[in-house]
Design a protein around this motif. Structure first.
Motif, PDB file in Angstrom:
ATOM      1  N   ALA A  73       8.895   0.954   3.228  1.00  0.00           N
ATOM      2  CA  ALA A  73       8.143   0.040   2.371  1.00  0.00           C
ATOM      3  C   ALA A  73       8.079   0.482   0.912  1.00  0.00           C
ATOM      4  CB  ALA A  73       6.728  -0.149   2.930  1.00  0.00           C
ATOM      5  N   ALA A  74       7.668   1.710   0.670  1.00  0.00           N
ATOM      6  CA  ALA A  74       7.436   2.141  -0.711  1.00  0.00           C
ATOM      7  C   ALA A  74       8.716   2.247  -1.531  1.00  0.00           C
ATOM      8  CB  ALA A  74       6.685   3.468  -0.733  1.00  0.00           C
ATOM      9  N   ILE A 108       3.500   6.035  -3.077  1.00  0.00           N
ATOM     10  CA  ILE A 108       3.468   5.386  -1.763  1.00  0.00           C
ATOM     11  C   ILE A 108       2.508   4.211  -1.767  1.00  0.00           C
ATOM     12  CG2 ILE A 108       2.830   5.687   0.671  1.00  0.00           C
ATOM     13  CD1 ILE A 108       5.512   6.996  -0.063  1.00  0.00           C
ATOM     14  N   THR A 112       4.058   0.568  -1.407  1.00  0.00           N
ATOM     15  CA  THR A 112       3.738  -0.092  -0.146  1.00  0.00           C
ATOM     16  C   THR A 112       2.991  -1.393  -0.382  1.00  0.00           C
ATOM     17  OG1 THR A 112       3.683   2.016   1.048  1.00  0.00           O
ATOM     18  CG2 THR A 112       2.529   0.164   2.064  1.00  0.00           C
ATOM     19  N   ASP A 129       7.398   0.738   9.396  1.00  0.00           N
ATOM     20  CA  ASP A 129       7.650   1.545   8.199  1.00  0.00           C
ATOM     21  C   ASP A 129       8.033   2.963   8.581  1.00  0.00           C
ATOM     22  OD1 ASP A 129       7.674   1.768   5.310  1.00  0.00           O
ATOM     23  OD2 ASP A 129       6.027   3.174   5.566  1.00  0.00           O
ATOM     24  N   THR A 137       0.136   4.990   3.664  1.00  0.00           N
ATOM     25  CA  THR A 137       0.642   3.668   4.045  1.00  0.00           C
ATOM     26  C   THR A 137      -0.342   2.958   4.961  1.00  0.00           C
ATOM     27  OG1 THR A 137       2.923   4.429   3.844  1.00  0.00           O
ATOM     28  CG2 THR A 137       2.549   2.459   5.177  1.00  0.00           C
TER      29      THR A 137
END
Length: 440
Positions: A73-74, A108, A112, A129, A137
């Motif tokens: 995600a990040a 992050i 995210t 993720d 997260t």
């Protein structure tokens, strides 16, 4: 004693339950009570049920929420940073150095949040993720209202947030304990790949996963080079090595699998492992082609993921599913391979099954959680509508996503995020971009 009124009654033009397969319900209603699907009935019958809110959705297609079964995600904050490069060059010379320099808990959180917002606007209600600082997260997932599988990153060398694999696993077990009762968060193990994790660590992960009934999510056989390297170092293909170590099984999520021979196929079938197909990342990195139709016909559960935005470069699962359907036909040499209905199943129920969530989400069945997406098929480019699922897969984009609910709660209403501040998220991403590019 009469049942309590529905919290919400949705009345779309079309409803696709996904299970049973291939069905399109016309002029049906779906009722939600206490976050779950409480009613599925023809419109006239549904309107007889008392409801606190009734929502007319003319020209809309209601489906289960999309499940993005693999991503980082990040890495949205690395979108476009190192394009048009082969996998190992991309990883070793660009991504890993950038991660070492920039990835911390703030990175992050901001990356995210950007990913969650993008995914919700694309109709995704659940994502898996595989990235660093998983506790950070999980905080964003909790606040946003989306559903997720968070995996504990494990590699043989130091990573952001953990000096070694032992520390990563220790922190991961703490997170597992903290989140085991969470209604929308599931924790799994995420050993990066066979070429970055040693046998002893993999055996430890197998033992922990069995003890905790947790998933194992791993990049496997993403390139021909990886397979050749494994044969030279271990005397076996990566999947065979993982089978020897006892990792394969219903909890195992094999990401990519662009290289599949007869022995690999037999291992996947016999172990009931899932494969997660990421066609656009595989195409962009020239990694190879997952033989989706062959896997499907053999009985392997095939789900779909976007991979990270650094190698895709978007988190558009609807677009990914269209690519998967078209590519499957070319790879199989058959126009009937992966038809539109099966492609939607891959992006919903198959994804839920891969993540061990198929009893809760992935299809529109009474008793399941009300994770739903409504697509607007009333536009110029969708006319005329013969089969709404074909129009969704082959003629629609994520701009058609109008509403998203997770456990009955509205997270996207008329294309607007209900819990996240889009302008602030964009501003944060731009600030990171300027900093990483050295223009701050």
């Amino acid at each position: 004693m009469s049942a309590a009124p529905l919290d919400l009654l949705l009345l779309p033009t079309w409803l696709v339950p996904v299970e049973p397969a291939g069905v399109v319900l016309h002029e049906y209603g779906l009722g939600i009570r206490d976050g779950r699907i409480a009613l599925l009935a023809p419109r006239a019958e549904a309107l007889k049920q008392p409801a606190l809110e009734v929502r007319e959705l003319p020209g809309r297609l209601l489906t289960p929420g999309l499940v993005n079964a693999h991503g980082h995600a990040a890495m949205t904050l690395f979108r476009g940073l190192a394009d048009d490069l082969p996998l190992m060059t991309w990883l070793q010379e660009h991504i890993w150095p950038a991660e070492a320099k920039w990835v911390d808990e703030d990175f992050i959180r901001d990356g995210t949040e950007l990913a969650i917002a993008e995914q919700l606007k694309g109709g995704i209600t659940c994502f898996s993720d595989m990235y660093f600082f998983p506790a950070a997260t999980s905080e964003l997932v909790h606040k946003s209202g989306i559903r997720a599988q968070i995996t504990i990153p494990v590699l043989d060398f130091p990573i952001p947030g953990a000096r070694d694999a032992d520390e990563a696993l220790r922190k991961g077990l703490e997170l597992f304990d903290d989140l085991k009762q969470h209604p929308r968060l599931k924790v799994a193990f995420g050993p990066h790949a066979p070429y970055t994790v040693s046998d002893d660590k993999l055996e430890n992960i197998r033992m922990l996963a069995e003890e905790l009934d947790a998933g194992i999510h791993m990049h496997v056989q993403e390139t021909a080079f990886e397979v050749q390297q494994s044969l030279e170092l271990h005397g076996a293909r990566p999947l065979a090595r993982l089978a020897r170590l006892g990792l394969l099984g219903p909890r195992f999520q094999a990401v990519h699998m662009t290289q599949v021979d007869d022995a690999d196929l037999a291992l996947l079938v016999d172990s009931n492992s899932s494969v997660i197909h990421c066609p656009e990342s595989n195409l962009k990195l020239a990694s190879g082609f997952c033989p989706v139709e062959r896997l499907w016909q053999a009985g392997v559960n095939v789900a779909i993921g976007t991979d990270g935005a650094a190698s895709n470069n978007d988190l558009d699962l609807l677009g990914e599913t269209r690519t998967a359907a078209l590519l499957a036909k070319a790879v199989a040499g058959s126009a009937t391979a992966l038809d539109a209905h099966r492609a939607l199943r891959m992006a919903t129920l198959n994804g839920a099954r891969a993540l061990g969530l198929d009893t809760q989400i992935g299809s529109l069945e009474p008793g399941k959680l009300a994770d739903l997406t409504a697509f607007d098929l009333s536009g110029l480019a969708q006319q005329p509508v013969y089969d709404p699922v074909s129009q969704l897969i082959y003629a629609s984009g994520r701009n058609c996503v109008e509403h998203v609910w997770v456990a009955g709660k509205s997270l996207l209403d008329g294309g607007r995020l209900t819990r996240l501040d889009e302008q602030r998220i964009v501003a944060n991403a731009c600030a990171w971009g300027a900093k990483i590019a050295g223009r701050a």
